[in-house]
Design an enzyme around this catalytic site. Sequence first.
Site, PDB file in Angstrom:
ATOM      1  NE  ARG A   1       6.301 -34.999 122.394  1.00 44.15           N
ATOM      2  CZ  ARG A   1       5.710 -34.796 124.161  1.00 44.15           C
ATOM      3  NH1 ARG A   1       4.377 -34.444 124.263  1.00 44.15           N
ATOM      4  NH2 ARG A   1       6.130 -33.426 124.123  1.00 44.15           N
TER       5      ARG A   1
ATOM      6  CB  SER B   1       1.321 -36.829 125.199  1.00 46.00           C
ATOM      7  OG  SER B   1       0.476 -36.322 126.137  1.00 46.00           O
TER       8      SER B   1
ATOM      9  CD  GLU C   1      -2.318 -49.287 126.855  1.00 49.41           C
ATOM     10  OE1 GLU C   1      -3.039 -50.199 126.987  1.00 49.41           O
ATOM     11  OE2 GLU C   1      -2.350 -48.370 126.591  1.00 49.41           O
TER      12      GLU C   1
ATOM     13  CG  PHE D   1       1.851 -47.094 127.671  1.00 49.73           C
ATOM     14  CD1 PHE D   1       1.996 -47.976 128.819  1.00 49.73           C
ATOM     15  CD2 PHE D   1       1.339 -45.769 127.889  1.00 49.73           C
ATOM     16  CE1 PHE D   1       2.655 -47.497 129.859  1.00 49.73           C
ATOM     17  CE2 PHE D   1       2.071 -45.248 128.779  1.00 49.73           C
ATOM     18  CZ  PHE D   1       2.250 -45.701 129.776  1.00 49.73           C
TER      19      PHE D   1
ATOM     20  CG  HIS E   1       6.157 -39.519 125.969  1.00 46.45           C
ATOM     21  ND1 HIS E   1       6.010 -39.077 124.760  1.00 46.45           N
ATOM     22  CD2 HIS E   1       5.959 -38.487 126.520  1.00 46.45           C
ATOM     23  CE1 HIS E   1       4.830 -38.313 124.824  1.00 46.45           C
ATOM     24  NE2 HIS E   1       4.913 -37.846 126.208  1.00 46.45           N
TER      25      HIS E   1
HETATM   26  C1  LIG Z   1      -1.319 -49.060 130.554  1.00 46.16           C
HETATM   27  C2  LIG Z   1      -1.449 -47.277 130.217  1.00 46.16           C
HETATM   28  N1  LIG Z   1      -1.756 -46.358 129.657  1.00 46.16           N
HETATM   29  C3  LIG Z   1      -1.781 -46.005 129.242  1.00 46.16           C
HETATM   30  C4  LIG Z   1      -1.260 -44.990 129.931  1.00 46.16           C
HETATM   31  C5  LIG Z   1      -1.031 -43.618 130.133  1.00 46.16           C
HETATM   32  N2  LIG Z   1      -1.712 -42.751 131.004  1.00 46.16           N
HETATM   33  C6  LIG Z   1      -1.020 -42.412 132.191  1.00 46.16           C
HETATM   34  S1  LIG Z   1      -2.888 -41.772 132.924  1.00 46.16           S
HETATM   35  C7  LIG Z   1      -3.930 -41.677 131.665  1.00 46.16           C
HETATM   36  C8  LIG Z   1      -5.401 -41.803 132.781  1.00 46.16           C
HETATM   37  C9  LIG Z   1      -5.765 -42.686 133.393  1.00 46.16           C
HETATM   38  O1  LIG Z   1      -6.612 -42.201 133.584  1.00 46.16           O
HETATM   39  P1  LIG Z   1      -8.054 -42.198 135.676  1.00 46.16           P
HETATM   40  O2  LIG Z   1      -7.434 -44.058 135.700  1.00 46.16           O
HETATM   41  O3  LIG Z   1      -8.692 -41.862 135.227  1.00 46.16           O
HETATM   42  O4  LIG Z   1      -6.712 -41.518 135.974  1.00 46.16           O
HETATM   43  P2  LIG Z   1      -7.201 -41.068 137.213  1.00 46.16           P
HETATM   44  O5  LIG Z   1      -8.066 -39.765 136.349  1.00 46.16           O
HETATM   45  O6  LIG Z   1      -7.078 -41.085 138.908  1.00 46.16           O
HETATM   46  O7  LIG Z   1      -5.992 -39.907 137.276  1.00 46.16           O
HETATM   47  C10 LIG Z   1      -3.423 -42.991 130.988  1.00 46.16           C
HETATM   48  C11 LIG Z   1      -4.228 -43.349 129.973  1.00 46.16           C
HETATM   49  C12 LIG Z   1      -0.254 -45.534 131.331  1.00 46.16           C
HETATM   50  N3  LIG Z   1      -0.122 -45.058 132.121  1.00 46.16           N
HETATM   51  N4  LIG Z   1      -0.789 -46.246 131.257  1.00 46.16           N
END
Ligand SMILES: Cc1ncc(C[n+]2csc(CCOP(=O)(O)OP(=O)(O)O)c2C)c(N)n1
Lengths: 315, 315, 307, 307
Positions: B11, B38, B59, B84, B110
């Site tokens: 990556r 990432s 997505e 995703f 990933h």
């Molecule tokens: C469908 C999907 N897209 C992308 C991700 C990658 N991802 C993991 S956590 C995150 C951010 C989430 O933010 P938030 O919902 O605000 O969580 P918090 O701030 O409460 O940790 C992303 C984009 C994922 N887990 N699932």
Amino acid sequence: MTSTVTKSATREAYGQVLVELGREDPNIVVLGGDLNKSTGTWAFAQQFPERFFDLGAAEQNIMGIAAGLASAGKTVFASTFAVFGTGRPYDQIRLSIAQPGLNVKIVVTHAGIITGEDGMSAQSIEDIALMCALPTFTVVVPADAPETAAAVREAARTQGPWYIRLGRPATPVVHQDGYRFHLGRAEQLKGGSDVTVIACGVMVSAALEAAEVLEGQGVRCRVLNMATLKPTDEEAIIRAAKETGALVTAEEHYIHGGLNSIVCQAVGRLCPVPVEPVALTRYAESGDPSGLLRKYGLTAEDVVAAVRRALSRRG
Amino acid sequence: MTSTVTKSATREAYGQVLVELGREDPNIVVLGGDLNKSTGTWAFAQQFPERFFDLGAAEQNIMGIAAGLASAGKTVFASTFAVFGTGRPYDQIRLSIAQPGLNVKIVVTHAGIITGEDGMSAQSIEDIALMCALPTFTVVVPADAPETAAAVREAARTQGPWYIRLGRPATPVVHQDGYRFHLGRAEQLKGGSDVTVIACGVMVSAALEAAEVLEGQGVRCRVLNMATLKPTDEEAIIRAAKETGALVTAEEHYIHGGLNSIVCQAVGRLCPVPVEPVALTRYAESGDPSGLLRKYGLTAEDVVAAVRRALSRRG
Amino acid sequence: MTNVKHAGAGGKQPATTAASATPAEVSVSPGHARRAEELAERDLKQVARTLRRNILVSIAAAGSGHPGGSLSAVETLVALYYKVMRHDPSNPRWPERDRFVLSKGHAAPVLYAVLADCGYFPPQELLTLRKLDSRLQGHAHIMTPGVEMSAGSLGQGLSFGIGQALAARIDGRAYRVYVLLGDGECDEGQVWEAAMSAAHYRLDNLVAVVDRNRIQNDRFTSEVMELEPLAEKWRAFGWSVEEVDGHSIRDILLALKQAQGVKGKPSCIIAHTVKGKGVSFMENNPAFHGKAPTREELRQALEELGV
Amino acid sequence: MTNVKHAGAGGKQPATTAASATPAEVSVSPGHARRAEELAERDLKQVARTLRRNILVSIAAAGSGHPGGSLSAVETLVALYYKVMRHDPSNPRWPERDRFVLSKGHAAPVLYAVLADCGYFPPQELLTLRKLDSRLQGHAHIMTPGVEMSAGSLGQGLSFGIGQALAARIDGRAYRVYVLLGDGECDEGQVWEAAMSAAHYRLDNLVAVVDRNRIQNDRFTSEVMELEPLAEKWRAFGWSVEEVDGHSIRDILLALKQAQGVKGKPSCIIAHTVKGKGVSFMENNPAFHGKAPTREELRQALEELGV
Ligand SMILES: Cc1ncc(C[n+]2csc(CCOP(=O)(O)OP(=O)(O)O)c2C)c(N)n1
Ligand SMILES: Cc1ncc(C[n+]2csc(CCOP(=O)(O)OP(=O)(O)O)c2C)c(N)n1
Ligand SMILES: [Mg+2]
Ligand SMILES: [Mg+2]
């Protein structure tokens, strides 16, 4: 195939069984996506409105709700068209249903190119590849209406996630009413020692037709109905490979990830023999089902031609 | 594999090339889904903010927007994690990108179980099956960072939809910098006449390690890097089948619909020989990458064992 | 207010205090095992501190994980698990239990910390987080006692919770379903599909809590994808909406109580929080969305928490 | 108001009147080929009638298809293609063209009728709809001259339109993007993902028209999945919203004009329509969402249309 062939739509058989199951088992819940008058779930919806939920054109939500209901002990049938019930909510099926192994039965209709005039967007030719890529799923492609009825009943009886693939138009009936479905076991519809055609879904009747033609030409062609794609009846495949020396696969699906793929993997691991595919190699288009089957190479004649190729390569 | 092996993350190579491409070609647009720090797209985002769009965790929308940009003449790179970027927006990829054949490059990171500690939800083990089921897509799984750089450049040069599968951790480098990628051609990394290991992605280095071990035991093992899964280099597969008589496939992917599937289909149609798979047969779990590779059977030793099985079955 | 079964018999469990603990040890809330009705606000604050400790210790031991969104959700889970929900750690599948669905599955450490503290599994198991052969997966998975749903891919929990809420209706059960969503998670269309359908089916046994910590994976939500006006979105989708200080257990309890009175529609509580709450260098810092503290950072964090 | 290139030179084309036509024949709007600026409201109404005829004739010839949502969208497409959009039937890929994206791809017959009438392909080709080897697919596909996007799976068009609108921004082009959505289609989460992002990127070169005919595939939207308050949903997602009578070309034109003046945000026009508009037995009848008229039904429909 002679003109006396009986035809019947697998989705209608599904709708009928669903109502019977609804009567027998109060635990059954049905989910739909604004296509209930087409998938066969409408009768259930009318008779058991408190156990039927239409989620509209929102397929991701359907699968998530199905998982939640299953986690609360329900046996859930979720139905829409094949395209909208597989690729659209794939991540939801994977995470919410397959990974925890929940008791959801995804029964789709309008699979394959025989969906016809709606065109390539509506023709699901990759759903078998998708659903077989989920390790915990059972994947069934019934050959006709009686097998559909039996498979749906078996699904209701069996814990765990299932995928059942049905079609739109009435298609030839190859089984008697009351036919008993054996999960995970290929059904030998015709004996033969020269070559074996392994088929599923609508191609089973084409395979039988082809075998009849070949019989007239002195070729003893075995025909297996591989309705359960997963778990795979490798024993039947290997027996056919050993006893007939060459195989043909016939499926109304893209060539990648479907029946040909499964059969080739089994023989590659256990008993290498020639395997000739009858399958789609590209997206199709709008048209009447039989015209499409002809144009895209999924007729009995195409099976005969593949058998001829297989025979010529037989060891 | 000795401890002097260089490791590098695919990556990161992607991120670097993307910036170079951005400089060379004003037509390149990059889309991300709140994972840009990432996936490697962050550097491009910083340098070409007017050609970078973050769509957040949405997505389906990413893929639709990618299609719209491509229809207006842009060369679009859309990046997120493998899970995703494939299953979640599958229907969008199919309808908006694959069916019209638009110029979108889906480059995911990933992939596979080496994603590690995040667990099964984050470990994409079915994405190759999904993406190879799209008739118009080119599917590439680079073996290492140099091959990634070259493949990404080739993708930018070539019209049409591409899928490129990258990993999270630094993985062994098997190619020189400046390595030239040949689309659709398997690369022979080691000669041999007793057996052939066909591998892709992170399993290429495991295959080379296995071949070295086997060489010490007197087995001349050919190693092919099948970086392009689609279009498939059937010629190289068949040559290997004919010349070495037995094959092993090695992939960091579920056994259905991936490299084993593709290789078995080719030999089934053209030259039946034993094919032993090294692949996943179930969902994995949280853990460190190397522990996972061991527990789930994707090490050089597993390749050696598969080669032994293949040799014992060789005609 | 609630019929909390989780605490079982009233016996005390050994408390681990900050003074005696090394960074690698997990704590157990002193007195957590008393009947929850008796827990005063002061006690709950102490529970919250213990949970924060265990979140950080477990993530540090794992060497990876998501501290930011775990820390921001602590008070929400304390309010739910210690005061509101009817649940039974000795019988995680009790059919009448209220359900908690962690939709933002990456915040598993806060859920694990709570479940361990409630007695679903031994607190020492928290140190196996994310390790091979552990029951504590990097993203919540139903293999863990007390976890309702396998998560990790964002946006899926509300639909799942709707399924459980519909099952309650079919079965005539009184349980309620609580779903915790991230704010970044609300980017996902599935959340809005689910929101629309929950209103359509008038699910007043369903509560969604949005952890409005204003940060998602890479950056602030306003930079990545503007969510405002968020409350109006939920309202326009047919929900009753309350906004609260998501670090005030009292405010959260009030809103949860109010939600129990809402009839004919589902309730959304937007909990305004600080991502990384409780640890100065993690607070409001996108870098700690998905990064484990180093050993030195852990030491400093525990010192700040004073537990 | 617009720089309509589509009409090309001003020569008339042979008009087919109702009296002379058999049910299987398609019509060409009398005078459609004049410069569109000159088209008075009366002419546009005549065009609409012709389009309705061709929709029905083509679907009847196909033996399957979606009349309901094609008929409800006629006036929207007339306003766009004959008065608002800059487009060139002799150069469908003209880079400066305004874009029309048919997100509800099952309404292809109305788009085909318009494209044929504008000269993108011969009107007689309408009779090949849905037949093997035809360029006129059951759901719109980019193989057809003038079709921007391959559709058929609902919910995808707004994202596609955003991509085109972003491309206009990158390239400094003045074209505008119009996306037609069904109301049932708004069930799809992708629509809301797209809506959120269009507002985030302040796409004032983007207009979404929702064909609010209150019926989806099986039943009325309020039965299947309640959408109201729909305008508030779009507003809460950051859009400028107008509601119009979707069968008044004048109203639609006014709203489209107003949308051109909106800066910094995208515009949504909720066009209140009648599904099956123009044919008594199809109007407001869910059964004609996706069913072709019989020969007798066609005859009756054409008689009612009087064209
Ligand atoms: C469908 C999907 N897209 C992308 C991700 C990658 N991802 C993991 S956590 C995150 C951010 C989430 O933010 P938030 O919902 O605000 O969580 P918090 O701030 O409460 O940790 C992303 C984009 C994922 N887990 N699932
Ligand atoms: C993703 C997806 N789910 C389901 C369908 C099946 N389907 C076709 S048309 C339709 C109803 C659409 O209703 P609406 O958007 O209101 O269209 P209109 O009334 O304008 O015809 C449905 C559910 C589809 N095409 N795509
Ligand atoms: Mg957040
Ligand atoms: Mg409608």
